[in-house]
Design an enzyme around this catalytic site. Structure first.
Site, PDB file in Angstrom:
ATOM      1  N   ASP A  11     -33.956   4.614 -54.200  1.00  0.00           N
ATOM      2  CA  ASP A  11     -33.617   5.750 -53.019  1.00  0.00           C
ATOM      3  C   ASP A  11     -33.239   4.859 -51.913  1.00  0.00           C
ATOM      4  O   ASP A  11     -33.924   3.799 -51.422  1.00  0.00           O
ATOM      5  CB  ASP A  11     -34.930   6.408 -52.453  1.00  0.00           C
ATOM      6  CG  ASP A  11     -35.234   7.566 -53.284  1.00  0.00           C
ATOM      7  OD1 ASP A  11     -34.444   8.095 -54.284  1.00  0.00           O
ATOM      8  OD2 ASP A  11     -36.439   8.162 -53.257  1.00  0.00           O
ATOM      9  N   LYS A  38     -38.009  12.102 -59.888  1.00  0.00           N
ATOM     10  CA  LYS A  38     -39.321  12.543 -60.040  1.00  0.00           C
ATOM     11  C   LYS A  38     -40.131  12.160 -61.238  1.00  0.00           C
ATOM     12  O   LYS A  38     -41.212  12.078 -61.113  1.00  0.00           O
ATOM     13  CB  LYS A  38     -39.025  14.105 -60.240  1.00  0.00           C
ATOM     14  CG  LYS A  38     -38.330  14.823 -59.054  1.00  0.00           C
ATOM     15  CD  LYS A  38     -38.373  16.376 -59.175  1.00  0.00           C
ATOM     16  CE  LYS A  38     -37.856  16.768 -57.952  1.00  0.00           C
ATOM     17  NZ  LYS A  38     -38.915  16.916 -56.795  1.00  0.00           N
ATOM     18  N   ASN A 174     -41.584  25.216 -57.444  1.00  0.00           N
ATOM     19  CA  ASN A 174     -41.844  25.654 -55.987  1.00  0.00           C
ATOM     20  C   ASN A 174     -41.116  27.006 -55.778  1.00  0.00           C
ATOM     21  O   ASN A 174     -40.430  27.519 -56.828  1.00  0.00           O
ATOM     22  CB  ASN A 174     -41.469  24.428 -55.220  1.00  0.00           C
ATOM     23  CG  ASN A 174     -39.744  24.429 -55.024  1.00  0.00           C
ATOM     24  OD1 ASN A 174     -39.083  25.151 -55.459  1.00  0.00           O
ATOM     25  ND2 ASN A 174     -39.590  23.038 -54.514  1.00  0.00           N
ATOM     26  N   ARG A 209     -49.120  27.262 -48.073  1.00  0.00           N
ATOM     27  CA  ARG A 209     -49.907  28.446 -48.635  1.00  0.00           C
ATOM     28  C   ARG A 209     -50.667  28.120 -49.930  1.00  0.00           C
ATOM     29  O   ARG A 209     -51.469  28.996 -50.305  1.00  0.00           O
ATOM     30  CB  ARG A 209     -49.018  29.504 -48.630  1.00  0.00           C
ATOM     31  CG  ARG A 209     -48.684  30.275 -47.465  1.00  0.00           C
ATOM     32  CD  ARG A 209     -47.813  31.382 -47.470  1.00  0.00           C
ATOM     33  NE  ARG A 209     -46.523  31.198 -48.026  1.00  0.00           N
ATOM     34  CZ  ARG A 209     -45.898  31.453 -48.945  1.00  0.00           C
ATOM     35  NH1 ARG A 209     -46.239  32.654 -49.366  1.00  0.00           N
ATOM     36  NH2 ARG A 209     -44.479  31.152 -49.420  1.00  0.00           N
ATOM     37  N   THR A 233     -42.339  15.468 -48.160  1.00  0.00           N
ATOM     38  CA  THR A 233     -41.379  14.975 -49.145  1.00  0.00           C
ATOM     39  C   THR A 233     -42.453  14.392 -50.333  1.00  0.00           C
ATOM     40  O   THR A 233     -43.309  13.717 -50.214  1.00  0.00           O
ATOM     41  CB  THR A 233     -40.707  13.742 -48.915  1.00  0.00           C
ATOM     42  OG1 THR A 233     -40.349  13.972 -47.496  1.00  0.00           O
ATOM     43  CG2 THR A 233     -39.529  13.372 -49.528  1.00  0.00           C
ATOM     44  N   GLY A 236     -44.690  18.125 -54.249  1.00  0.00           N
ATOM     45  CA  GLY A 236     -44.581  18.773 -55.512  1.00  0.00           C
ATOM     46  C   GLY A 236     -44.944  17.754 -56.685  1.00  0.00           C
ATOM     47  O   GLY A 236     -45.465  18.032 -57.575  1.00  0.00           O
ATOM     48  N   ASP A 237     -44.357  16.541 -56.305  1.00  0.00           N
ATOM     49  CA  ASP A 237     -44.777  15.538 -57.275  1.00  0.00           C
ATOM     50  C   ASP A 237     -46.126  15.029 -57.283  1.00  0.00           C
ATOM     51  O   ASP A 237     -46.526  14.929 -58.540  1.00  0.00           O
ATOM     52  CB  ASP A 237     -43.868  14.305 -57.097  1.00  0.00           C
ATOM     53  CG  ASP A 237     -42.402  14.484 -57.186  1.00  0.00           C
ATOM     54  OD1 ASP A 237     -41.926  15.478 -58.112  1.00  0.00           O
ATOM     55  OD2 ASP A 237     -41.620  13.533 -56.584  1.00  0.00           O
ATOM     56  N   ASN A 261     -54.149  21.292 -55.288  1.00  0.00           N
ATOM     57  CA  ASN A 261     -53.859  21.586 -54.015  1.00  0.00           C
ATOM     58  C   ASN A 261     -54.414  20.788 -52.882  1.00  0.00           C
ATOM     59  O   ASN A 261     -53.767  20.288 -51.883  1.00  0.00           O
ATOM     60  CB  ASN A 261     -54.423  22.819 -53.872  1.00  0.00           C
ATOM     61  CG  ASN A 261     -53.448  24.028 -53.745  1.00  0.00           C
ATOM     62  OD1 ASN A 261     -52.612  24.136 -54.105  1.00  0.00           O
ATOM     63  ND2 ASN A 261     -54.134  25.279 -54.174  1.00  0.00           N
ATOM     64  N   SER A 267     -51.868  14.364 -49.471  1.00  0.00           N
ATOM     65  CA  SER A 267     -50.558  13.172 -49.537  1.00  0.00           C
ATOM     66  C   SER A 267     -49.607  13.675 -48.424  1.00  0.00           C
ATOM     67  O   SER A 267     -48.733  12.678 -47.972  1.00  0.00           O
ATOM     68  CB  SER A 267     -49.865  13.467 -50.792  1.00  0.00           C
ATOM     69  OG  SER A 267     -49.068  14.676 -50.992  1.00  0.00           O
TER      70      SER A 267
END
Ligand code: ATP
Length: 288
Positions: A11, A38, A174, A209, A233, A236-237, A261, A267
């Protein structure tokens, strides 16, 4: 053993005050180089939580590829099946402005060359975790042939062949990916559609949520921790990595989601896409 089949990108994060307009040149306020993709992010985050992880990914025969392999070795991943391709290592150019808006351009490089043959001999383990940043036929073969529990994080949600979902045990979109896959924002209706193919469960991650679990028997919203998020950022990973780790430990789906969660919420209070080490979160998840 958790097997991750997925992408690696270098990146390049490029900070500007304002985006240039067409034909204009601007100076950057800074450039940062980081590990991304990912597949790599999820594999490293799972290893940091104590998972025993094998990564199946492709890098180029360049300095960035060598740097990636060294990084994975330092993060204790099994890199025996990482492929080195005659190509550039995948790269992502992320230009963001002072308001946090961004443009992203990705050169898939070696990721596009990961092939079905590259999976031969390495599809054994307890949990498969995969995403859609490598070729769909590769993802499909991995899902079809892996003997254990198969988790697909459908990101990005571009799916040409829906029949691939028939081999998925747990699907983890997501909200945006969920809408792209189902054409609806109605969670229960969309989950009904996905469960015509997906074998066991759909888990929709809902940011602050929490996460919504849908199976054929029941639907349940699992709230997450209230935190002061500073960088979401990669949340989700981290969620997917943690899910794989706790499913491998034999936890129930609901308990694994509760813990994931908490870990992914934690994180978001730290900068960067990679998740915490187990020692950082062990107190938080103790009671779960
Ligand atoms: P990203 O694309 O940024 O990696 P995502 O959109 O794939 O993330 P989200 O649904 O935003 O994934 O987040 C995954 C999980 O992280 C959520 O289910 C939740 O548990 C946790 N999380 C994300 N954002 C927050 C937040 N602001 N506060 C608390 N928890 C959060």
């Amino acid at each position: 053993m958790i097997v991750v089949v997925g992408s690696y990108n270098v990146d390049f994060l490029i900070k500007v005050r304002d985006f240039p307009s067409e034909g204009e040149t601007v100076f950057s306020d800074g450039v940062y180089i980081d590990h991304g993709g990912k597949g790599s992010n999820q594999a490293v985050s799972a290893s940091r939580l104590g998972g025993n992880v094998r990564l199946i990914s492709a890098v180029g025969n360049d300095e960035f590829g060598k740097r990636a392999i060294k990084f994975w070795e330092d993060e204790r991943l099994d890199v025996a099946y990482v492929k080195i391709k005659n190509a550039l290592t995948g790269s992502a150019y992320i230009v963001f402005d002072r308001r946090g808006r961004n443009f992203i351009v990705v050169n898939r490089g070696a990721n596009a060359l990961l092939s079905e043959d590259d999976l031969d001999g390495c599809l054994n383990g307890d949990i498969l975790l995969t995403q859609l940043e490598v070729n769909e036929n590769v993802v499909k073969k991995a899902l079809k042939e892996f003997p254990g529990v198969k988790v697909l994080n459908p990101a990005p949600a571009v799916l040409n062949d829906n029949s691939l979902l028939e081999y998925v045990d747990i699907l983890t979109p997501n909200e945006i990916e969920f809408k792209e896959l189902t054409g609806t924002q109605d969670l229960n209706y969309g989950i009904d559609l996905l469960l015509k193919k997906v074998k066991r469960a759909v888990i929709v991650t809902l940011g602050e949520r929490g996460a919504y679990i849908g199976t054929r028997e029941r639907r349940i919203l699992i709230p997450t921790l209230a935190v002061d998020a500073i960088d979401t950022t990669g949340a989700g990973d981290v969620f997917n990595a943690s899910l794989a780790v706790y499913l491998e430990k034999g936890y129930s789906l609901e308990r694994a989601v509760r813990i994931s969660n908490i870990i992914s919420a934690y994180s978001t209070t730290r900068i960067g896409a990679l998740g915490p080490r187990l020692s950082e979160v062990s107190e938080l998840i103790e009671k779960e």
